[in-house]
Design a protein around this motif. Structure first.
Motif, PDB file in Angstrom:
ATOM      1  N   ILE A   1      20.616 -27.762  10.018  1.00 25.65           N
ATOM      2  CA  ILE A   1      20.904 -28.076  11.138  1.00 25.65           C
ATOM      3  C   ILE A   1      21.984 -29.172  11.478  1.00 25.65           C
ATOM      4  O   ILE A   1      21.969 -30.113  10.530  1.00 25.65           O
ATOM      5  CB  ILE A   1      19.672 -28.390  12.342  1.00 25.65           C
ATOM      6  N   GLY A   2      22.528 -29.336  12.188  1.00 29.09           N
ATOM      7  CA  GLY A   2      23.634 -30.167  12.479  1.00 29.09           C
ATOM      8  C   GLY A   2      24.604 -30.251  13.670  1.00 29.09           C
ATOM      9  O   GLY A   2      24.814 -29.086  14.150  1.00 29.09           O
TER      10      GLY A   2
ATOM     11  N   ARG B   1      12.797 -25.232   3.635  1.00 30.19           N
ATOM     12  CA  ARG B   1      13.289 -26.928   3.997  1.00 30.19           C
ATOM     13  C   ARG B   1      14.075 -26.893   5.155  1.00 30.19           C
ATOM     14  O   ARG B   1      15.148 -25.891   5.165  1.00 30.19           O
ATOM     15  CB  ARG B   1      14.052 -27.560   2.770  1.00 30.19           C
ATOM     16  N   VAL B   2      14.141 -27.888   5.891  1.00 33.22           N
ATOM     17  CA  VAL B   2      15.104 -28.134   6.783  1.00 33.22           C
ATOM     18  C   VAL B   2      15.881 -29.229   6.286  1.00 33.22           C
ATOM     19  O   VAL B   2      15.559 -30.082   6.190  1.00 33.22           O
ATOM     20  CB  VAL B   2      14.413 -28.375   8.438  1.00 33.22           C
TER      21      VAL B   2
ATOM     22  N   CYS C   1      18.478 -34.106  14.938  1.00 37.43           N
ATOM     23  CA  CYS C   1      18.515 -33.247  13.735  1.00 37.43           C
ATOM     24  C   CYS C   1      17.779 -34.011  12.760  1.00 37.43           C
ATOM     25  O   CYS C   1      16.674 -33.468  11.880  1.00 37.43           O
ATOM     26  CB  CYS C   1      19.913 -32.753  13.474  1.00 37.43           C
ATOM     27  N   GLN C   2      17.757 -35.321  12.538  1.00 35.67           N
ATOM     28  CA  GLN C   2      17.454 -36.155  11.614  1.00 35.67           C
ATOM     29  C   GLN C   2      15.802 -36.217  11.742  1.00 35.67           C
ATOM     30  O   GLN C   2      14.868 -36.053  10.806  1.00 35.67           O
ATOM     31  CB  GLN C   2      17.846 -37.792  11.610  1.00 35.67           C
ATOM     32  N   ASP C   3      15.424 -36.225  13.069  1.00 34.26           N
ATOM     33  CA  ASP C   3      13.965 -36.284  13.461  1.00 34.26           C
ATOM     34  C   ASP C   3      13.215 -34.869  12.980  1.00 34.26           C
ATOM     35  O   ASP C   3      12.185 -34.882  12.570  1.00 34.26           O
ATOM     36  CB  ASP C   3      13.714 -36.191  14.845  1.00 34.26           C
ATOM     37  N   LEU C   4      14.118 -33.878  13.125  1.00 31.79           N
ATOM     38  CA  LEU C   4      13.427 -32.523  12.513  1.00 31.79           C
ATOM     39  C   LEU C   4      13.627 -32.143  11.229  1.00 31.79           C
ATOM     40  O   LEU C   4      12.774 -30.968  10.684  1.00 31.79           O
ATOM     41  CB  LEU C   4      13.971 -31.320  13.429  1.00 31.79           C
TER      42      LEU C   4
ATOM     43  N   VAL D   1      15.158 -33.266   4.780  1.00 33.50           N
ATOM     44  CA  VAL D   1      16.352 -33.940   4.101  1.00 33.50           C
ATOM     45  C   VAL D   1      17.484 -34.060   4.891  1.00 33.50           C
ATOM     46  O   VAL D   1      17.736 -33.196   5.912  1.00 33.50           O
ATOM     47  CB  VAL D   1      16.685 -32.986   2.955  1.00 33.50           C
ATOM     48  N   VAL D   2      18.120 -35.454   4.725  1.00 33.43           N
ATOM     49  CA  VAL D   2      19.546 -35.465   5.640  1.00 33.43           C
ATOM     50  C   VAL D   2      20.450 -35.512   4.394  1.00 33.43           C
ATOM     51  O   VAL D   2      20.512 -36.359   3.480  1.00 33.43           O
ATOM     52  CB  VAL D   2      19.208 -36.800   6.402  1.00 33.43           C
ATOM     53  N   ILE D   3      21.735 -34.994   4.661  1.00 33.83           N
ATOM     54  CA  ILE D   3      22.887 -35.022   3.919  1.00 33.83           C
ATOM     55  C   ILE D   3      24.082 -35.468   4.649  1.00 33.83           C
ATOM     56  O   ILE D   3      24.370 -34.847   5.620  1.00 33.83           O
ATOM     57  CB  ILE D   3      23.097 -33.570   3.211  1.00 33.83           C
TER      58      ILE D   3
END
Length: 188
Positions: free
Chosen positions: A12-13, A111-112, A154-157, A160-162
């Protein structure tokens, strides 16, 4: 994903963060099918992905997008796939609920991943750094506001954040797989 924990990866993003291109890179590297929401919605609407949002009224586009996103998340729950979901569909409560159910019920295997990117890079990737008529008004401001809202959601859901600001799709795909692999090993 890994030999001991096969599952699905949901990307997601915001527009321009690389969900579609990173999904293709990860899918290719892992030998997994890639399901691209933007492409599937455009196919259903009978147009190209870059024209789909303007080919029909936005309410129709968003309805088809949300319905398709829920179907993709159902498919992700039952197999190993890479899903490029983007962020527009996350406005729909049903999509957010489906994503959260998938994420919580299958934490060991699915994973999201939120792809984020610097605002300037996103503006460039979306063509908003080109000269434009003043008649368009504050389109850049509106775009930046939308980006901040979508990146936060997106970060809340995400698990992992890239950050994809300074990466190619292949490099970002490697970062995703490294982060997801490390995350999987902590939960196995």
């Amino acid at each position: 994903m890994s030999a001991t924990a096969p599952g699905s990866l949901i990307l997601i993003g915001p527009p321009g963060a690389g969900c579609s291109s990173v999904a293709r890179a990860v899918g290719s590297a892992q030998g997994l099918p890639v399901l691209d929401l933007g492409r599937l919605v455009a196919d259903e609407l009978g147009t190209r992905p870059d024209l789909a949002l303007v080919a029909v009224p936005e309410t129709e586009y968003r309805r088809v997008e949300a319905d398709t996103a829920v179907r993709l998340l159902e498919r992700a729950q039952s197999g190993s796939v890479v899903v490029a979901l983007g962020s527009g569909c996350l406005e729909a409560a049903g999509v957010r609920q489906s994503l959260e159910r998938l994420r919580l019920a299958n934490r060991q295997s699915h994973r999201v991943v939120a792809l984020i990117c610097a605002t300037r890079a996103l503006a460039t990737r979306n063509g908003l750094d080109a000269p434009r008529s003043v008649a368009l008004g504050t389109i850049h401001h509106q775009f930046v506001q939308m980006l901040h809202e979508r990146q936060a959601r997106c970060q809340d859901l995400a698990d992992v954040v890239i950050d994809t600001t300074s990466t190619t799709p292949d490099e970002a795909g490697k970062k995703v797989m490294s982060a997801v692999g490390a995350d999987l090993s902590r939960h196995s």
